[in-house]
Motif scaffolding. Structure first.
Motif, PDB file in Angstrom:
ATOM      1  N   ALA A  33       3.679  -7.034 -22.167  1.00 41.41           N
ATOM      2  CA  ALA A  33       2.436  -6.707 -21.468  1.00 41.41           C
ATOM      3  C   ALA A  33       2.665  -6.006 -20.139  1.00 41.41           C
ATOM      4  O   ALA A  33       1.833  -5.197 -19.710  1.00 41.41           O
ATOM      5  N   LEU A  34       3.790  -6.292 -19.462  1.00 41.88           N
ATOM      6  CA  LEU A  34       4.039  -5.677 -18.160  1.00 41.88           C
ATOM      7  C   LEU A  34       4.286  -4.176 -18.266  1.00 41.88           C
ATOM      8  O   LEU A  34       4.192  -3.464 -17.252  1.00 41.88           O
ATOM      9  N   LYS A  35       4.576  -3.690 -19.472  1.00 47.52           N
ATOM     10  CA  LYS A  35       4.764  -2.249 -19.655  1.00 47.52           C
ATOM     11  C   LYS A  35       3.428  -1.501 -19.654  1.00 47.52           C
ATOM     12  O   LYS A  35       3.402  -0.269 -19.643  1.00 47.52           O
ATOM     13  N   ARG A  36       2.351  -2.230 -19.672  1.00 53.50           N
ATOM     14  CA  ARG A  36       1.009  -1.656 -19.548  1.00 53.50           C
ATOM     15  C   ARG A  36       0.425  -2.131 -18.218  1.00 53.50           C
ATOM     16  O   ARG A  36      -0.252  -3.165 -18.172  1.00 53.50           O
ATOM     17  N   PRO A  37       0.694  -1.465 -17.111  1.00 56.85           N
ATOM     18  CA  PRO A  37       0.250  -1.942 -15.795  1.00 56.85           C
ATOM     19  C   PRO A  37      -1.248  -2.250 -15.755  1.00 56.85           C
ATOM     20  O   PRO A  37      -2.074  -1.422 -16.149  1.00 56.85           O
ATOM     21  N   GLY A  38      -1.568  -3.437 -15.310  1.00 60.65           N
ATOM     22  CA  GLY A  38      -2.950  -3.881 -15.203  1.00 60.65           C
ATOM     23  C   GLY A  38      -3.400  -4.771 -16.337  1.00 60.65           C
ATOM     24  O   GLY A  38      -4.409  -5.480 -16.216  1.00 60.65           O
ATOM     25  N   LEU A  55      -9.832  -3.573 -16.282  1.00 56.71           N
ATOM     26  CA  LEU A  55      -8.379  -3.445 -16.201  1.00 56.71           C
ATOM     27  C   LEU A  55      -7.735  -3.444 -17.588  1.00 56.71           C
ATOM     28  O   LEU A  55      -6.800  -2.676 -17.856  1.00 56.71           O
ATOM     29  N   ILE A  56      -8.223  -4.312 -18.470  1.00 56.50           N
ATOM     30  CA  ILE A  56      -7.684  -4.355 -19.832  1.00 56.50           C
ATOM     31  C   ILE A  56      -7.934  -3.034 -20.549  1.00 56.50           C
ATOM     32  O   ILE A  56      -7.035  -2.471 -21.189  1.00 56.50           O
ATOM     33  N   THR A  57      -9.173  -2.517 -20.432  1.00 54.40           N
ATOM     34  CA  THR A  57      -9.515  -1.253 -21.078  1.00 54.40           C
ATOM     35  C   THR A  57      -8.668  -0.112 -20.531  1.00 54.40           C
ATOM     36  O   THR A  57      -8.141   0.716 -21.288  1.00 54.40           O
ATOM     37  N   ARG A  58      -8.506  -0.074 -19.211  1.00 56.75           N
ATOM     38  CA  ARG A  58      -7.701   0.973 -18.586  1.00 56.75           C
ATOM     39  C   ARG A  58      -6.256   0.910 -19.066  1.00 56.75           C
ATOM     40  O   ARG A  58      -5.651   1.941 -19.394  1.00 56.75           O
ATOM     41  N   ALA A  59      -5.681  -0.289 -19.098  1.00 56.70           N
ATOM     42  CA  ALA A  59      -4.284  -0.441 -19.502  1.00 56.70           C
ATOM     43  C   ALA A  59      -4.076  -0.039 -20.960  1.00 56.70           C
ATOM     44  O   ALA A  59      -3.085   0.619 -21.308  1.00 56.70           O
ATOM     45  N   ARG A  60      -5.000  -0.422 -21.825  1.00 58.32           N
ATOM     46  CA  ARG A  60      -4.849  -0.110 -23.248  1.00 58.32           C
ATOM     47  C   ARG A  60      -5.003   1.383 -23.502  1.00 58.32           C
ATOM     48  O   ARG A  60      -4.332   1.936 -24.389  1.00 58.32           O
ATOM     49  N   ARG A  72       0.806  -1.227   0.000  1.00 57.58           N
ATOM     50  CA  ARG A  72       0.000   0.000   0.000  1.00 57.58           C
ATOM     51  C   ARG A  72       0.838   1.276   0.000  1.00 57.58           C
ATOM     52  O   ARG A  72       0.306   2.366  -0.227  1.00 57.58           O
ATOM     53  N   ARG A  73       2.131   1.165   0.230  1.00 57.08           N
ATOM     54  CA  ARG A  73       2.990   2.342   0.196  1.00 57.08           C
ATOM     55  C   ARG A  73       4.234   2.042  -0.648  1.00 57.08           C
ATOM     56  O   ARG A  73       4.901   1.033  -0.430  1.00 57.08           O
ATOM     57  N   GLY A  74       4.508   2.919  -1.602  1.00 60.94           N
ATOM     58  CA  GLY A  74       5.768   2.842  -2.331  1.00 60.94           C
ATOM     59  C   GLY A  74       5.807   1.878  -3.501  1.00 60.94           C
ATOM     60  O   GLY A  74       6.876   1.632  -4.052  1.00 60.94           O
ATOM     61  N   TYR A  75       4.674   1.313  -3.906  1.00 54.26           N
ATOM     62  CA  TYR A  75       4.658   0.373  -5.025  1.00 54.26           C
ATOM     63  C   TYR A  75       3.566   0.763  -6.013  1.00 54.26           C
ATOM     64  O   TYR A  75       2.541   1.342  -5.639  1.00 54.26           O
ATOM     65  N   ASP A  76       3.801   0.431  -7.278  1.00 53.68           N
ATOM     66  CA  ASP A  76       2.738   0.527  -8.277  1.00 53.68           C
ATOM     67  C   ASP A  76       1.904  -0.742  -8.145  1.00 53.68           C
ATOM     68  O   ASP A  76       2.318  -1.819  -8.569  1.00 53.68           O
ATOM     69  N   GLN A  77       0.733  -0.611  -7.551  1.00 51.45           N
ATOM     70  CA  GLN A  77      -0.034  -1.797  -7.213  1.00 51.45           C
ATOM     71  C   GLN A  77      -0.566  -2.539  -8.439  1.00 51.45           C
ATOM     72  O   GLN A  77      -0.795  -3.745  -8.390  1.00 51.45           O
ATOM     73  N   PHE A  78      -0.756  -1.833  -9.541  1.00 50.41           N
ATOM     74  CA  PHE A  78      -1.189  -2.528 -10.758  1.00 50.41           C
ATOM     75  C   PHE A  78      -0.060  -3.417 -11.284  1.00 50.41           C
ATOM     76  O   PHE A  78      -0.303  -4.536 -11.743  1.00 50.41           O
ATOM     77  N   SER A  79       1.173  -2.927 -11.227  1.00 45.83           N
ATOM     78  CA  SER A  79       2.313  -3.746 -11.662  1.00 45.83           C
ATOM     79  C   SER A  79       2.534  -4.915 -10.713  1.00 45.83           C
ATOM     80  O   SER A  79       2.894  -6.015 -11.145  1.00 45.83           O
ATOM     81  N   VAL A  80       2.326  -4.695  -9.426  1.00 46.27           N
ATOM     82  CA  VAL A  80       2.440  -5.789  -8.463  1.00 46.27           C
ATOM     83  C   VAL A  80       1.382  -6.861  -8.753  1.00 46.27           C
ATOM     84  O   VAL A  80       1.670  -8.064  -8.727  1.00 46.27           O
ATOM     85  N   ALA A  81       0.161  -6.419  -9.056  1.00 48.84           N
ATOM     86  CA  ALA A  81      -0.902  -7.374  -9.390  1.00 48.84           C
ATOM     87  C   ALA A  81      -0.533  -8.179 -10.633  1.00 48.84           C
ATOM     88  O   ALA A  81      -0.777  -9.384 -10.702  1.00 48.84           O
ATOM     89  N   ASP A  82       0.071  -7.506 -11.625  1.00 49.37           N
ATOM     90  CA  ASP A  82       0.514  -8.227 -12.826  1.00 49.37           C
ATOM     91  C   ASP A  82       1.522  -9.312 -12.467  1.00 49.37           C
ATOM     92  O   ASP A  82       1.471 -10.430 -12.996  1.00 49.37           O
ATOM     93  N   THR A 132      -1.871  -7.504 -17.760  1.00 44.48           N
ATOM     94  CA  THR A 132      -1.684  -8.924 -17.453  1.00 44.48           C
ATOM     95  C   THR A 132      -2.693  -9.383 -16.404  1.00 44.48           C
ATOM     96  O   THR A 132      -3.304 -10.453 -16.535  1.00 44.48           O
ATOM     97  N   CYS A 133      -2.884  -8.565 -15.389  1.00 48.48           N
ATOM     98  CA  CYS A 133      -3.850  -8.895 -14.335  1.00 48.48           C
ATOM     99  C   CYS A 133      -5.265  -8.966 -14.895  1.00 48.48           C
ATOM    100  O   CYS A 133      -6.025  -9.886 -14.589  1.00 48.48           O
ATOM    101  N   GLY A 134      -5.616  -7.980 -15.734  1.00 47.44           N
ATOM    102  CA  GLY A 134      -6.945  -7.971 -16.326  1.00 47.44           C
ATOM    103  C   GLY A 134      -7.193  -9.183 -17.206  1.00 47.44           C
ATOM    104  O   GLY A 134      -8.283  -9.768 -17.196  1.00 47.44           O
ATOM    105  N   THR A 135      -6.164  -9.578 -17.974  1.00 44.03           N
ATOM    106  CA  THR A 135      -6.298 -10.757 -18.819  1.00 44.03           C
ATOM    107  C   THR A 135      -6.516 -12.008 -17.980  1.00 44.03           C
ATOM    108  O   THR A 135      -7.343 -12.868 -18.317  1.00 44.03           O
ATOM    109  N   PHE A 136      -5.783 -12.103 -16.869  1.00 43.71           N
ATOM    110  CA  PHE A 136      -5.961 -13.259 -15.981  1.00 43.71           C
ATOM    111  C   PHE A 136      -7.387 -13.322 -15.451  1.00 43.71           C
ATOM    112  O   PHE A 136      -8.042 -14.371 -15.514  1.00 43.71           O
ATOM    113  N   PHE A 137      -7.885 -12.211 -14.913  1.00 46.99           N
ATOM    114  CA  PHE A 137      -9.238 -12.199 -14.348  1.00 46.99           C
ATOM    115  C   PHE A 137     -10.286 -12.559 -15.399  1.00 46.99           C
ATOM    116  O   PHE A 137     -11.168 -13.387 -15.156  1.00 46.99           O
TER     117      PHE A 137
END
Length: 295
Positions: A215-220, A282-287, A124-134, A222-227
């Motif tokens: 895909a990791l260069k677009r945060p969210g 998430l996919i729409t947001r990342a794209r 919750r502090r100091g990380y890009d949480q979308f990249s962490v989710a990926d 990879t995570c969106g595709t998984f979900f």
């Protein structure tokens, strides 16, 4: 039909001080899935070119530190999810049995929520949480693959009766209780369907996206595709998966958790719909935001 293979759920067992101790395939699947997934994420973290601005969102040491939180999220979330989604009335009357994890009863969707909460608290502090989710979802499919294979070995979570040639004659009175079938009852090996689709195929898709399509260069993304992929796969497989016994009744033979006039959804389908919607968002947001390249 295919006879159920003669594979014991226990790899081996020993008796110590009058107690029987056994190592089960299910436990090995959990451990191996976590280790393989962890190493996959670490490998990606050691490859800067995959990440936004060519900078990994976490170091291998940080990933290892977060692993403890993830394991707790899987176990606690999976168990509490099963209690809340599938048998709340029973466990309200028998709250002590919530702790009896060795008796079985884990929910993937609950485990997923547990992992989301654990990862959020850690990052919750100091990380890009979308990249962490990926990063987290990149290492998840091996656990699904091995977990569903162990479900098959345990002869649990089988599918609905079928006359297809790859139907499996699972052992046990419950599996063989098929009122409309005379003789041996074959069922869909829905555990293997899930292992293949939500485990192997999804793993290949994510690896291709990450290592070949940046895909990791677009945060969210990879995570969106998984979900979205998992949600759609699970939704479809629910049509041939036998629902939990507590949802089946004389007026509801299909075991639908919500239904009107005989049409409705199973609990697995209900829980998959939010995953699909979240994945699409998430996919729409990342794209829309595009790839984050190095300056």
């Amino acid at each position: 039909m295919i006879p159920f293979p003669d594979i014991s759920p226990e790899i081996f067992s020993v008796t110590l001080f009058g107690m029987d101790l056994a190592l089960r395939w299910y436990a090995v699947a959990y451990i191996a899935g976590i280790v393989i997934g962890w190493r996959m994420v670490v490998m990606a973290a050691k490859t800067p070119r995959l990440w936004p601005n060519n900078t990994p969102t976490m170091t291998p040491q940080q990933i290892e530190d977060m692993l403890t939180w993830i394991i707790l999220g899987v176990i606690l979330g999976g168990r509490l999810g099963y209690v809340a989604f599938y048998q709340p009335d029973y466990y309200l009357q028998n709250p002590v049995e919530i702790l009896y994890i060795w008796q079985g009863g884990m929910s993937f969707h609950g485990g997923l929520l547990g992992v989301v909460l654990a990862a959020y608290l850690y990052t919750r502090r100091g990380y890009d949480q979308f990249s962490v989710a990926d990063a987290i979802v990149l290492g998840t499919p091996p656990g699904i693959l091995l977990g569903r294979m162990s479900n098959f070995i345990n002869a649990e979570l089988w599918g609905r009766p079928t006359e297809l040639p790859w139907g499996v004659a699972f052992p046990g009175e419950a599996a063989q209780f098929c009122p409309d079938i005379v003789g041996i009852c074959a069922r869909h090996p829905s555990q293997l369907y899930e292992a293949a689709l939500e485990g192997l195929v999804l793993m290949i898709v994510l690896l291709w996206m990450v290592w070949r399509r940046d895909a990791l260069k677009r945060p969210g993304l990879t995570c969106g595709t998984f979900f979205a992929f998992y949600g759609v796969g699970r939704f479809l497989i629910e049509f041939v998966r036998q629902p939990d016994a507590q949802f089946i009744s004389p007026g509801n033979p299909l075991g639908l958790a919500w239904h009107v006039g005989g049409y409705g959804l199973t609990m697995g389908q209900i829980l998959s719909l939010p995953m699909i919607l979240l994945g699409l968002w998430l996919i729409t947001r990342a794209r829309r935001r595009g790839a984050v390249q190095s300056a």
